[in-house]
Design an enzyme around this catalytic site. Structure first.
Site, mmCIF file in Angstrom:
data_model
loop_
_atom_site.group_PDB
_atom_site.id
_atom_site.type_symbol
_atom_site.label_atom_id
_atom_site.label_comp_id
_atom_site.label_asym_id
_atom_site.label_seq_id
_atom_site.Cartn_x
_atom_site.Cartn_y
_atom_site.Cartn_z
ATOM 1 N N GLY A 12 -6.449 -7.987 0.951
ATOM 2 C CA GLY A 12 -5.318 -7.865 1.865
ATOM 3 C C GLY A 12 -5.786 -7.212 3.148
ATOM 4 C CB CYS A 13 -4.050 -4.925 5.451
ATOM 5 S SG CYS A 13 -4.384 -3.904 6.891
ATOM 6 C CG PHE A 14 -9.719 -5.399 7.735
ATOM 7 C CD1 PHE A 14 -8.916 -4.711 8.621
ATOM 8 C CD2 PHE A 14 -10.386 -6.518 8.203
ATOM 9 C CE1 PHE A 14 -8.778 -5.098 9.942
ATOM 10 C CE2 PHE A 14 -10.259 -6.922 9.534
ATOM 11 C CZ PHE A 14 -9.445 -6.207 10.399
ATOM 12 C CB CYS A 16 -4.839 -0.963 2.756
ATOM 13 S SG CYS A 16 -3.341 -0.643 3.695
#
Length: 174
Positions: A12-14, A16
């Protein structure tokens, strides 16, 4: 002298995906970036469009004499919803899919075994859809994405709080 190794994960979002690995001894560097797509030298805007085939990912450089690839896999699985093929939490689209990009046959074998173990654990009612793929060119993201949780603490905390990731992790891994 130990040779450093690399591991690449899409979760997902890098933003995080950096902090959970950053605290471990033996992890030397974590770079946010893009991999798996068809466009050379993609930008954030390119990848965000969802048309390049790239994943947002992190490249982890680690010392296997201090932290094993198997341990890094265990950290990875506890950061994602491996049953979601459409992205992660509030981040939707192909750039937010999950995947493990193996560097060699040993990493491939360990990744596949860890995926099988997780699938057989009964922890998830739905199938594990995280892909295990050969590593291809990794393109570092723009500087402002690197160590985002350190440089933009308030924005990082706000984004993470609204994502649902932490609640999922808490509920799943207690």
């Amino acid at each position: 002298m130990t040779t450093l190794k690399k591991a690449i994960f899409a979760g997902g979002c890098f933003w995080c995906m950096v902090k959970p690995f950053d605290k471990w001894d033996g992890v030397h560097r974590i770079v946010s970036g893009y991999t798996g797509g068809s466009l050379e030298n993609p930008t954030y805007e390119d990848v965000k469009s969802g048309t390049t085939g790239h994943y947002e990912a992190v490249e982890i450089t680690f010392d296997p004499s201090i932290i094993s690839y198997q341990e890094i896999l265990e950290v990875y699985w506890r950061q994602i919803d491996p049953t979601d093929a459409g992205g992660q939490f509030h981040d939707r689209g192909e750039q937010y899919r999950t995947a493990i990009f193996y560097q060699d046959a040993g990493q491939k074998q360990l990744a596949e075994a860890s995926k099988t173990k997780l699938a057989e654990s009964g922890k998830f009612a739905k199938p594990i859809v995280t892909e295990i793929l050969p590593a291809v060119t990794f393109y570092p993201a723009e500087d402002y994405h690197q160590d985002f949780y350190k440089k933009n603490e308030t924005e990082y905390k706000e984004d993470r709080a609204k994502s649902g990731r932490d609640e999922f992790i808490e509920d799943t891994w207690k």
